[in-house]
Motif scaffolding. Structure first.
Motif, short mmCIF file in Angstrom:
data_model
loop_
_atom_site.label_atom_id
_atom_site.label_comp_id
_atom_site.label_asym_id
_atom_site.label_seq_id
_atom_site.Cartn_x
_atom_site.Cartn_y
_atom_site.Cartn_z
N PHE A 33 0.84 -1.21 0.00
CA PHE A 33 0.00 0.00 0.00
C PHE A 33 0.87 1.26 0.00
O PHE A 33 0.57 2.22 -0.71
N PRO A 41 -6.05 2.54 -8.69
CA PRO A 41 -6.77 2.82 -7.45
C PRO A 41 -7.48 1.59 -6.87
O PRO A 41 -7.55 1.42 -5.65
N SER A 42 -8.00 0.73 -7.73
CA SER A 42 -8.68 -0.47 -7.22
C SER A 42 -7.68 -1.41 -6.53
O SER A 42 -8.01 -2.06 -5.54
N GLN A 44 -4.90 -0.38 -5.06
CA GLN A 44 -4.56 0.31 -3.80
C GLN A 44 -5.62 0.01 -2.73
O GLN A 44 -5.30 -0.19 -1.57
N GLN A 45 -6.89 0.00 -3.16
CA GLN A 45 -7.97 -0.33 -2.22
C GLN A 45 -7.85 -1.78 -1.74
O GLN A 45 -8.12 -2.07 -0.57
N THR A 46 -7.43 -2.67 -2.63
CA THR A 46 -7.23 -4.07 -2.24
C THR A 46 -6.10 -4.17 -1.21
O THR A 46 -6.22 -4.92 -0.24
N TYR A 47 -5.03 -3.42 -1.40
CA TYR A 47 -3.94 -3.43 -0.43
C TYR A 47 -4.42 -2.92 0.93
O TYR A 47 -4.11 -3.49 1.96
N LEU A 48 -5.18 -1.85 0.90
CA LEU A 48 -5.70 -1.29 2.15
C LEU A 48 -6.66 -2.27 2.83
O LEU A 48 -6.64 -2.43 4.05
N LEU A 49 -7.48 -2.93 2.03
CA LEU A 49 -8.39 -3.93 2.58
C LEU A 49 -7.61 -5.08 3.22
O LEU A 49 -7.99 -5.57 4.29
#
Length: 172
Positions: A33, A41-42, A44-49
């Motif tokens: 992340f 961006p999707s 990046q959201q997966t990394y954050l999730l």
């Protein structure tokens, strides 16, 4: 008072899962992340999730084991005390198990005790992997708890078998 606690092997496996699985995955997703700036961006959201998911598992496991404490049982000739956490304990007389506030049953190779309280039901499983389980099981049998929950001892089973054969007019 005697104790029946979670066994060392079970604690070791849980610790290894936390340290060997959840911690590395949390750190991996956090590193991705922070350092994969070219990702969509999707992604990046997966990394954050991933950070949130595995980090929350790790935090809950640490909270449960280090702050609340693990489940254990203390008992003597008159009473048994079920400790759900360091601050939450339930004491019962042996004659009251099972009863209105506590149910007991067979759970695999062990037993489970379900304590019904105000707005919360607590389940306390004990099995052969628990330290002190054999002595606890002997006490359950001596106090008649196993008979009350429908678990036959060897003597009860042999007597029932003999009675069945005698009822059929045959010798066992």
């Amino acid at each position: 008072m005697k104790k029946c606690t979670i066994g060392l092997l079970t604690k070791l496996i849980a610790f290894l899962v936390m340290i060997g699985f959840f911690l590395p995955l949390t750190l991996l997703f956090l590193w991705l992340f922070l350092h994969d700036t070219q990702a969509a961006p999707s992604l990046q959201q997966t990394y954050l999730l991933g950070v949130l998911l595995f980090g929350s598992f790790l935090l809950f496991a640490a909270y449960r084991t280090l702050y609340l404490g693990l489940i254990w049982v203390e008992y003597n000739e008159e009473t048994v005390i079920f400790h759900y956490s360091r601050s939450e304990e339930y004491a019962f007389r042996w004659e009251d198990i099972p009863g209105k506030a506590i149910q007991a049953g067979v759970n695999g190779r062990g037993y489970i005790f379900c304590i019904e309280g105000d707005f919360k039901d607590r389940q306390i499983p004990l099995n052969h992997a628990s330290k002190g389980f054999r002595d606890f099981e002997k006490m359950l049998e001596a106090k008649g708890v196993l008979r009350r929950i429908g678990v036959l001892s060897k003597e009860d089973y042999c007597a029932a078998y003999k009675k069945m054969w005698e009822g059929m007019g045959k010798k066992p």
